[in-house]
Scaffold this motif. Structure first.
Motif, PDB file in Angstrom:
ATOM      1  N   SER A 288      19.440  18.358  10.859  1.00  0.00           N
ATOM      2  CA  SER A 288      18.996  19.144  12.007  1.00  0.00           C
ATOM      3  C   SER A 288      20.216  19.795  12.652  1.00  0.00           C
ATOM      4  O   SER A 288      21.358  19.417  12.364  1.00  0.00           O
ATOM      5  N   PRO A 289      20.026  20.784  13.533  1.00  0.00           N
ATOM      6  CA  PRO A 289      21.171  21.370  14.239  1.00  0.00           C
ATOM      7  C   PRO A 289      22.005  20.312  14.959  1.00  0.00           C
ATOM      8  O   PRO A 289      23.228  20.388  14.989  1.00  0.00           O
ATOM      9  N   ALA A 290      21.329  19.301  15.538  1.00  0.00           N
ATOM     10  CA  ALA A 290      22.059  18.234  16.219  1.00  0.00           C
ATOM     11  C   ALA A 290      22.905  17.443  15.230  1.00  0.00           C
ATOM     12  O   ALA A 290      24.058  17.085  15.501  1.00  0.00           O
ATOM     13  N   GLY A 291      22.336  17.161  14.053  1.00  0.00           N
ATOM     14  CA  GLY A 291      23.081  16.438  13.031  1.00  0.00           C
ATOM     15  C   GLY A 291      24.270  17.226  12.524  1.00  0.00           C
ATOM     16  O   GLY A 291      25.360  16.679  12.312  1.00  0.00           O
ATOM     17  N   GLU A 292      24.082  18.528  12.319  1.00  0.00           N
ATOM     18  CA  GLU A 292      25.186  19.384  11.872  1.00  0.00           C
ATOM     19  C   GLU A 292      26.289  19.431  12.934  1.00  0.00           C
ATOM     20  O   GLU A 292      27.479  19.461  12.602  1.00  0.00           O
ATOM     21  N   PHE A 293      25.906  19.436  14.187  1.00  0.00           N
ATOM     22  CA  PHE A 293      26.887  19.443  15.274  1.00  0.00           C
ATOM     23  C   PHE A 293      27.766  18.205  15.180  1.00  0.00           C
ATOM     24  O   PHE A 293      29.003  18.295  15.234  1.00  0.00           O
ATOM     25  N   VAL A 294      27.133  17.029  15.044  1.00  0.00           N
ATOM     26  CA  VAL A 294      27.905  15.785  14.967  1.00  0.00           C
ATOM     27  C   VAL A 294      28.753  15.752  13.702  1.00  0.00           C
ATOM     28  O   VAL A 294      29.923  15.348  13.725  1.00  0.00           O
ATOM     29  N   TRP A 295      28.197  16.178  12.570  1.00  0.00           N
ATOM     30  CA  TRP A 295      28.932  16.206  11.294  1.00  0.00           C
ATOM     31  C   TRP A 295      30.209  17.031  11.426  1.00  0.00           C
ATOM     32  O   TRP A 295      31.302  16.572  11.086  1.00  0.00           O
ATOM     33  N   LEU A 296      30.085  18.248  11.942  1.00  0.00           N
ATOM     34  CA  LEU A 296      31.247  19.138  12.045  1.00  0.00           C
ATOM     35  C   LEU A 296      32.277  18.618  13.048  1.00  0.00           C
ATOM     36  O   LEU A 296      33.482  18.685  12.812  1.00  0.00           O
ATOM     37  N   HIS A 297      31.807  18.082  14.182  1.00  0.00           N
ATOM     38  CA  HIS A 297      32.746  17.616  15.201  1.00  0.00           C
ATOM     39  C   HIS A 297      33.404  16.291  14.813  1.00  0.00           C
ATOM     40  O   HIS A 297      34.542  16.025  15.218  1.00  0.00           O
ATOM     41  N   LEU A 298      32.710  15.485  14.032  1.00  0.00           N
ATOM     42  CA  LEU A 298      33.351  14.284  13.506  1.00  0.00           C
ATOM     43  C   LEU A 298      34.492  14.654  12.558  1.00  0.00           C
ATOM     44  O   LEU A 298      35.578  14.068  12.596  1.00  0.00           O
ATOM     45  N   ILE A 299      34.243  15.639  11.705  1.00  0.00           N
ATOM     46  CA  ILE A 299      35.276  16.097  10.778  1.00  0.00           C
ATOM     47  C   ILE A 299      36.473  16.646  11.533  1.00  0.00           C
ATOM     48  O   ILE A 299      37.635  16.345  11.222  1.00  0.00           O
ATOM     49  N   LYS A 300      36.209  17.461  12.562  1.00  0.00           N
ATOM     50  CA  LYS A 300      37.309  18.015  13.368  1.00  0.00           C
ATOM     51  C   LYS A 300      38.100  16.892  14.044  1.00  0.00           C
ATOM     52  O   LYS A 300      39.327  16.926  14.087  1.00  0.00           O
ATOM     53  N   ALA A 301      37.385  15.912  14.595  1.00  0.00           N
ATOM     54  CA  ALA A 301      38.047  14.812  15.275  1.00  0.00           C
ATOM     55  C   ALA A 301      38.916  13.998  14.333  1.00  0.00           C
ATOM     56  O   ALA A 301      40.024  13.588  14.665  1.00  0.00           O
ATOM     57  N   MET A 302      38.421  13.801  13.111  1.00  0.00           N
ATOM     58  CA  MET A 302      39.185  13.012  12.146  1.00  0.00           C
ATOM     59  C   MET A 302      40.374  13.799  11.597  1.00  0.00           C
ATOM     60  O   MET A 302      41.418  13.225  11.297  1.00  0.00           O
ATOM     61  N   GLN A 303      40.220  15.109  11.479  1.00  0.00           N
ATOM     62  CA  GLN A 303      41.341  15.937  11.017  1.00  0.00           C
ATOM     63  C   GLN A 303      42.483  15.981  12.023  1.00  0.00           C
ATOM     64  O   GLN A 303      43.636  16.123  11.660  1.00  0.00           O
ATOM     65  N   SER A 304      42.139  15.840  13.304  1.00  0.00           N
ATOM     66  CA  SER A 304      43.155  15.954  14.356  1.00  0.00           C
ATOM     67  C   SER A 304      43.841  14.628  14.658  1.00  0.00           C
ATOM     68  O   SER A 304      44.746  14.578  15.487  1.00  0.00           O
ATOM     69  N   ARG A 305      43.408  13.557  14.013  1.00  0.00           N
ATOM     70  CA  ARG A 305      43.991  12.236  14.311  1.00  0.00           C
ATOM     71  C   ARG A 305      45.403  12.119  13.732  1.00  0.00           C
ATOM     72  O   ARG A 305      45.703  12.649  12.690  1.00  0.00           O
TER      73      ARG A 305
END
Length: 305
Positions: A288-305
């Motif tokens: 869902s759009p909500a799921g895609e939002f979390v998927w993309l932001h989790l990836i961004k958060a993990m890339q910035s660690r």
């Protein structure tokens, strides 16, 4: 001649087979569904009689599905996934923003990673109900594979061809000891140094234990733990009490480390430095759009660690 409507697969019975497969028995499945076990037994027996096939077989004390039983369960799971995707599409078309998002997560990820993403998520999707389901790495992988959750966050290392994963380097695997432990003054330890101390291992379902086992094999050591836990919190408490050495990332034990109850020691070993984390979803599953939002932001958060 059987009634034509009876020859159709009964969704309720297929769900019973799914629960038997997940829980390993009729009684456990009945407990999970809060129904009488005889109800499940009758439904399964009726389906076996109707189609002339055996769906269950005894395997020791457990009940296992036959090959045709497994095929029916996979058919059921695929139907559930397709229905969920269709409902998500209908919701998108109607422009609705209400719904549910299920996330499987291993210990140690909530405070440092998911909380940050959920803060942004709640602002954009205030009416979406979020369900967090905890478990070891193998449990999270299984939940994603079976379609029980939309996304998963866990330690990397395990693979499944049905799962799409984005893997990232996490805080390195370290040894955690009480400030009063004999090793507490060390900043870095060799893995073989730990052999002389009481060790706290996790069960095999935890990704961290897979890394530990790999180091043990690489160093050709024979280590017997003093404790084996199925909760990081239990391992942390035992280590903080000075009873042994626990193993996990510093992030996973952040509360105890910040409180001065545990001291993280870097493990001088290449496998410890390769310790990673991953965000996972079922391959081909439409979020869902909500799921895609979390998927993309989790990836961004993990890339910035």
């Amino acid at each position: 001649m059987p009634n034509p409507t009876e020859t159709l697969l009964n969704t309720r019975c297929l769900r019973y087979l799914h629960e038997i497969d997940v829980h390993g028995g009729v009684r456990a499945a009945a407990d999970a569904l809060s129904i009488n076990g005889s109800v499940i037994s009758r439904q399964v027996a009726h389906l076996e009689s109707l189609h002339g096939v055996a769906l269950l077989e005894r395997s020791g004390r457990r009940v296992a599905l036959t090959e045709i039983g497994k095929s029916l369960v996979e058919h059921f799971r695929e139907s559930v996934r397709r229905d969920a995707e269709l409902l998500a599409q209908l919701e998108d078309y109607r422009g609705l923003r209400r719904g549910r998002l299920a996330i499987g997560i291993s210990e140690g990820f909530v405070e440092k990673l998911l909380a940050t993403v959920l803060e942004r998520f709640s602002l954009q999707f205030p009416d979406i109900f979020v369900e967090l389901r905890g478990g070891a790495t193998a449990d999270v992988m299984s939940m994603v594979h079976n379609g029980e959750v939309d996304l998963g966050i866990c330690v990397s290392g395990s693979s499944d061809p049905t799962i799409r994963a984005r893997t990232f380097r996490a805080a390195p695997l370290c040894a955690l000891v009480s400030p009063h432990h004999a090793l507490a003054g060390e900043r870095r330890v060799r893995f073989e140094q730990l052999a002389a101390h009481r060790l706290i291992f996790m069960t095999a379902r935890f990704g961290v234990q897979l890394y530990l086992d790999s180091m043990i094999r690489a160093e050709r050591l024979n280590l017997t733990p003093a404790y084996r836990c199925d909760l990081f919190s239990a391992a942390q408490a035992i280590a903080a009490a000075g009873l042994g050495v626990a193993f996990m990332s510093k992030d996973a034990a952040q509360y105890y480390v910040n409180a001065g109850k545990l001291v993280p020691l870097e493990i001088d070993h290449p496998i410890a430095r390769e310790y990673g984390s991953q965000v996972i979803r079922r391959l081909g599953r439409r979020l869902s759009p909500a799921g895609e939002f979390v998927w993309l932001h989790l990836i961004k958060a993990m890339q910035s660690r």
